[in-house]
Design an enzyme around this catalytic site. Structure first.
Site, mmCIF file in Angstrom:
data_model
loop_
_atom_site.group_PDB
_atom_site.id
_atom_site.type_symbol
_atom_site.label_atom_id
_atom_site.label_comp_id
_atom_site.label_asym_id
_atom_site.label_seq_id
_atom_site.Cartn_x
_atom_site.Cartn_y
_atom_site.Cartn_z
ATOM 1 N N ALA A 152 7.787 19.093 -44.895
ATOM 2 C CA ALA A 152 7.404 17.943 -43.790
ATOM 3 C C ALA A 152 7.553 18.755 -42.649
ATOM 4 C CB ALA A 152 8.266 16.931 -43.951
ATOM 5 N N GLY B 115 8.554 19.046 -48.609
ATOM 6 C CA GLY B 115 7.315 17.931 -48.952
ATOM 7 C C GLY B 115 6.204 18.648 -49.432
ATOM 8 N N GLU C 185 6.884 18.780 -53.149
ATOM 9 C CA GLU C 185 6.637 17.611 -53.379
ATOM 10 C C GLU C 185 5.252 17.111 -53.670
ATOM 11 O OE1 GLU C 185 9.600 16.243 -50.313
ATOM 12 O OE2 GLU C 185 10.187 14.936 -52.069
ATOM 13 N N GLU D 236 15.460 21.159 -48.424
ATOM 14 C CA GLU D 236 15.823 20.374 -47.284
ATOM 15 C C GLU D 236 17.376 20.097 -47.039
ATOM 16 O OE1 GLU D 236 13.867 19.596 -50.075
ATOM 17 O OE2 GLU D 236 12.240 18.330 -49.379
HETATM 18 C C1 HXC Z 1 7.580 22.601 -38.874
HETATM 19 C C2 HXC Z 1 6.970 24.632 -39.508
HETATM 20 C C3 HXC Z 1 7.582 24.334 -40.743
HETATM 21 C C4 HXC Z 1 7.787 23.132 -40.983
HETATM 22 C C5 HXC Z 1 7.077 26.620 -40.711
HETATM 23 N N1 HXC Z 1 6.941 25.977 -39.631
HETATM 24 N N2 HXC Z 1 7.620 25.252 -41.533
HETATM 25 N N3 HXC Z 1 7.176 23.980 -38.555
HETATM 26 N N4 HXC Z 1 7.915 22.166 -39.780
HETATM 27 N N5 HXC Z 1 8.330 22.720 -42.320
HETATM 28 C C6 HXC Z 1 6.254 26.815 -38.361
HETATM 29 C C7 HXC Z 1 7.130 27.518 -37.670
HETATM 30 O O1 HXC Z 1 8.231 26.736 -37.034
HETATM 31 C C8 HXC Z 1 6.658 28.541 -37.098
HETATM 32 O O2 HXC Z 1 6.048 28.104 -35.827
HETATM 33 C C9 HXC Z 1 5.433 28.959 -37.935
HETATM 34 O O3 HXC Z 1 5.275 27.607 -38.777
HETATM 35 C C10 HXC Z 1 5.617 30.269 -38.719
HETATM 36 O O4 HXC Z 1 6.829 30.063 -39.414
HETATM 37 P P1 HXC Z 1 7.790 31.088 -39.583
HETATM 38 O O5 HXC Z 1 9.116 30.365 -39.769
HETATM 39 O O6 HXC Z 1 7.887 32.055 -38.101
HETATM 40 O O7 HXC Z 1 7.342 32.058 -40.651
HETATM 41 P P2 HXC Z 1 8.380 33.005 -41.580
HETATM 42 O O8 HXC Z 1 9.345 33.612 -41.028
HETATM 43 O O9 HXC Z 1 7.279 33.793 -42.562
HETATM 44 O O10 HXC Z 1 9.126 31.892 -42.817
HETATM 45 C C11 HXC Z 1 8.355 31.265 -43.445
HETATM 46 C C12 HXC Z 1 9.278 29.709 -43.900
HETATM 47 C C13 HXC Z 1 9.973 29.150 -43.019
HETATM 48 C C14 HXC Z 1 10.313 30.430 -44.969
HETATM 49 C C15 HXC Z 1 8.597 28.929 -44.948
HETATM 50 O O11 HXC Z 1 9.069 28.801 -42.099
HETATM 51 C C16 HXC Z 1 10.685 27.915 -43.178
HETATM 52 O O12 HXC Z 1 12.027 28.152 -43.811
HETATM 53 N N6 HXC Z 1 10.103 26.732 -43.083
HETATM 54 C C17 HXC Z 1 10.740 25.646 -43.261
HETATM 55 C C18 HXC Z 1 10.826 25.179 -44.778
HETATM 56 C C19 HXC Z 1 11.660 24.046 -44.912
HETATM 57 O O13 HXC Z 1 12.914 23.698 -44.657
HETATM 58 N N7 HXC Z 1 10.939 22.967 -45.542
HETATM 59 C C20 HXC Z 1 11.536 21.737 -45.751
HETATM 60 C C21 HXC Z 1 11.130 20.713 -44.775
HETATM 61 S S1 HXC Z 1 11.921 19.018 -44.650
HETATM 62 P P3 HXC Z 1 6.199 28.902 -34.524
HETATM 63 O O14 HXC Z 1 5.662 27.921 -33.544
HETATM 64 O O15 HXC Z 1 7.661 29.069 -34.317
HETATM 65 O O16 HXC Z 1 5.447 30.307 -34.705
HETATM 66 C C22 HXC Z 1 11.021 18.435 -46.025
HETATM 67 C C23 HXC Z 1 11.184 16.829 -46.133
HETATM 68 C C24 HXC Z 1 10.396 16.299 -46.860
HETATM 69 O O17 HXC Z 1 9.842 18.748 -46.308
HETATM 70 C C25 HXC Z 1 10.381 14.900 -47.058
HETATM 71 C C26 HXC Z 1 9.350 13.856 -46.775
HETATM 72 C C27 HXC Z 1 9.387 12.607 -46.368
#
Ligand code: HXC
Length: 259
Positions: free
Chosen positions: A66, A110, A113, A133
């Protein structure tokens, strides 16, 4: 219909391909994307020519979760009032046509999921699945704590949601989360071929098969087996059953008409 965060194509007869398209955010799921995905599913469901869907992302990410930037400042009241992502999750879950998730790169939070909301997952060797998460002080919100243990068992699900570790494609296949793993450059081809095969079957039998496999997660064994027998019997009311069996006997390809 055109979308800003999706690309929808018809790669072959009966198959709709939906690509998540927010490359700048690794396909992070925001309200706009999930709203558009719900609309695309409404359109596919209403279109009689669509028999199977494939949902995919990019080589780098199916979806990295998400959108954290959209969620970060929301209050409990806002999340609750909007039923945050509940409607979209239900829309996908309730789709009567099969959806194959074709996953390369990250399927996190997400994103994992969303892949599990589909009917099965075909993964590229590059796929990485995770529910990270907990690192953000939260938890899965569209079914991860429920679907992941059903797919991979309690031990691996607990490990993943509590430590946030990712599973690679090979482990995901061993654990039963994905149905096949293929080389990255063949992944979409393989998913589209599976979708084309499904699209060539009787849509009536496809819908009933899908319904019953899903029922296995909601019912007792005896209720599920009884439901199966009733639906199996009911398929004999359709021309497609006569055609399928006649084609076998006559050693030719069946032509299913959906009636
Ligand atoms: C918003 C995101 C994002 C996310 C990545 N980006 N994941 N933006 N929400 N979930 C954005 C980064 O901010 C970045 O933007 C660009 O995408 C590239 O990501 P990087 O981090 O620079 O890439 P990398 O170093 O290759 O790392 C990849 C990654 C990392 C390991 C996937 O991005 C990451 O850990 N993302 C978050 C994963 C996460 O925690 N997901 C769960 C979210 S909570 P900029 O502008 O900085 O270049 C969830 C709850 C679900 O999903 C519930 C549903 C209701």
């Amino acid at each position: 219909m055109s979308y800003e965060t999706l690309i929808v194509e018809t790669p072959s007869a009966g198959v709709a391909l939906i690509r998540l398209n927010r490359p700048e955010a690794l396909n992070a799921l925001n309200s706009q994307l999930l709203g558009e995905l719900s609309k695309a599913l409404d359109a596919a469901e209403a279109d009689e020519t669509v028999r199977c869907l494939v949902l995919t992302g990019s080589d780098r990410a199916f979806a990295a979760g998400a959108d954290i930037k959209e969620m970060s400042d929301k209050s409990y009241a806002q999340m609750f009032s909007a039923d945050f992502f509940g409607a979209a999750a239900r829309r996908i879950e309730q789709c009567r046509k099969p959806i194959i998730a074709a996953v390369a790169g990250y399927a996190l939070g997400g994103g994992c999921e969303l892949a599990m909301l589909c009917d099965f997952i075909i993964a590229a060797e590059t796929a990485k699945f995770g529910q990270p998460e907990i690192n953000l002080g939260v938890m899965p919100g569209i079914g991860g704590t429920q679907r992941l243990p059903r797919a991979v068992g309690k031990a691996k699900a607990m490990d993943m949601v509590l430590t946030a570790r990712m599973m690679d494609a090979a482990e995901a296949e061993r654990a039963g989360l994905v149905s096949r793993v293929v080389p990255a450059d063949k992944m979409l081809e393989e998913a589209l071929a599976a979708a084309a095969k499904i699209a060539s079957q009787s849509p009536l039998a496809v819908a009933m098969n899908k319904e019953l496999v899903n029922a296995a997660f909601e019912t007792t064994l005896s209720t599920g087996v009884t439901m199966e027998r009733r639906l199996f019997h009911s398929l004999f009311a359709f021309e497609d059953q006569k055609e399928g069996m006649a084609a076998f006997v006559e050693k030719r390809k069946p032509e299913f008409k959906g009636r």
